[in-house]
Design a protein around this motif. Structure first.
Motif, PDB file in Angstrom:
ATOM      1  N   GLU A  38      26.400  31.502  58.187  1.00  0.00           N
ATOM      2  CA  GLU A  38      27.416  30.767  57.428  1.00  0.00           C
ATOM      3  C   GLU A  38      28.734  30.641  58.184  1.00  0.00           C
ATOM      4  O   GLU A  38      29.420  29.626  58.077  1.00  0.00           O
ATOM      5  CB  GLU A  38      27.677  31.455  56.083  1.00  0.00           C
ATOM      6  N   LYS A  39      29.083  31.666  58.948  1.00  0.00           N
ATOM      7  CA  LYS A  39      30.341  31.654  59.704  1.00  0.00           C
ATOM      8  C   LYS A  39      30.201  30.983  61.073  1.00  0.00           C
ATOM      9  O   LYS A  39      31.152  30.987  61.849  1.00  0.00           O
ATOM     10  CB  LYS A  39      30.828  33.092  59.921  1.00  0.00           C
ATOM     11  N   CYS A  40      29.011  30.447  61.356  1.00  0.00           N
ATOM     12  CA  CYS A  40      28.712  29.832  62.665  1.00  0.00           C
ATOM     13  C   CYS A  40      28.870  30.841  63.794  1.00  0.00           C
ATOM     14  O   CYS A  40      29.180  30.478  64.924  1.00  0.00           O
ATOM     15  CB  CYS A  40      29.576  28.596  62.899  1.00  0.00           C
ATOM     16  N   GLU A  41      28.653  32.110  63.507  1.00  0.00           N
ATOM     17  CA  GLU A  41      28.695  33.155  64.519  1.00  0.00           C
ATOM     18  C   GLU A  41      27.311  33.423  65.093  1.00  0.00           C
ATOM     19  O   GLU A  41      27.175  34.098  66.106  1.00  0.00           O
ATOM     20  CB  GLU A  41      29.248  34.451  63.926  1.00  0.00           C
ATOM     21  N   TYR A  42      26.278  32.928  64.426  1.00  0.00           N
ATOM     22  CA  TYR A  42      24.895  33.131  64.848  1.00  0.00           C
ATOM     23  C   TYR A  42      24.159  31.807  64.712  1.00  0.00           C
ATOM     24  O   TYR A  42      24.216  31.169  63.660  1.00  0.00           O
ATOM     25  CB  TYR A  42      24.239  34.202  63.971  1.00  0.00           C
ATOM     26  N   ILE A  43      23.494  31.395  65.775  1.00  0.00           N
ATOM     27  CA  ILE A  43      22.697  30.170  65.738  1.00  0.00           C
ATOM     28  C   ILE A  43      21.268  30.576  65.396  1.00  0.00           C
ATOM     29  O   ILE A  43      20.626  31.305  66.166  1.00  0.00           O
ATOM     30  CB  ILE A  43      22.734  29.432  67.085  1.00  0.00           C
ATOM     31  N   PRO A  44      20.770  30.134  64.246  1.00  0.00           N
ATOM     32  CA  PRO A  44      19.428  30.540  63.844  1.00  0.00           C
ATOM     33  C   PRO A  44      18.367  29.870  64.710  1.00  0.00           C
ATOM     34  O   PRO A  44      18.583  28.790  65.261  1.00  0.00           O
ATOM     35  CB  PRO A  44      19.332  30.058  62.389  1.00  0.00           C
TER      36      PRO A  44
END
Length: 71
Positions: A38-44
């Protein structure tokens, strides 16, 4: 220019009345993973992104988008 992956996961999760834990349980990850997405800290991974989209019954492009960052 570098591109960044944006998403509507938080907005959609709220619309579906899912907590982060609810969505995490449905797609088989931790609550912390959903928070990071959600925070764009992790790219799924593509697999995880597809699982998330399936929970919202939406195509990938309606949940995730690639946008250019302006420098």
């Amino acid at each position: 220019m570098e591109k960044k992956l944006y998403n509507r996961v938080k907005e959609l999760r709220a619309r579906f009345n899912f907590t982060q834990s609810d969505l995490a349980d449905k797609v088989g990850v931790t609550r912390q993973t959903i928070a990071a997405v959600e925070k764009c800290e992790y790219i799924p991974s593509a697999y995880l992104a597809l699982l998330i989209c399936r929970e919202f019954n939406l195509p990938m492009e309606n949940v995730f988008s690639l946008e250019e960052e302006t420098l």
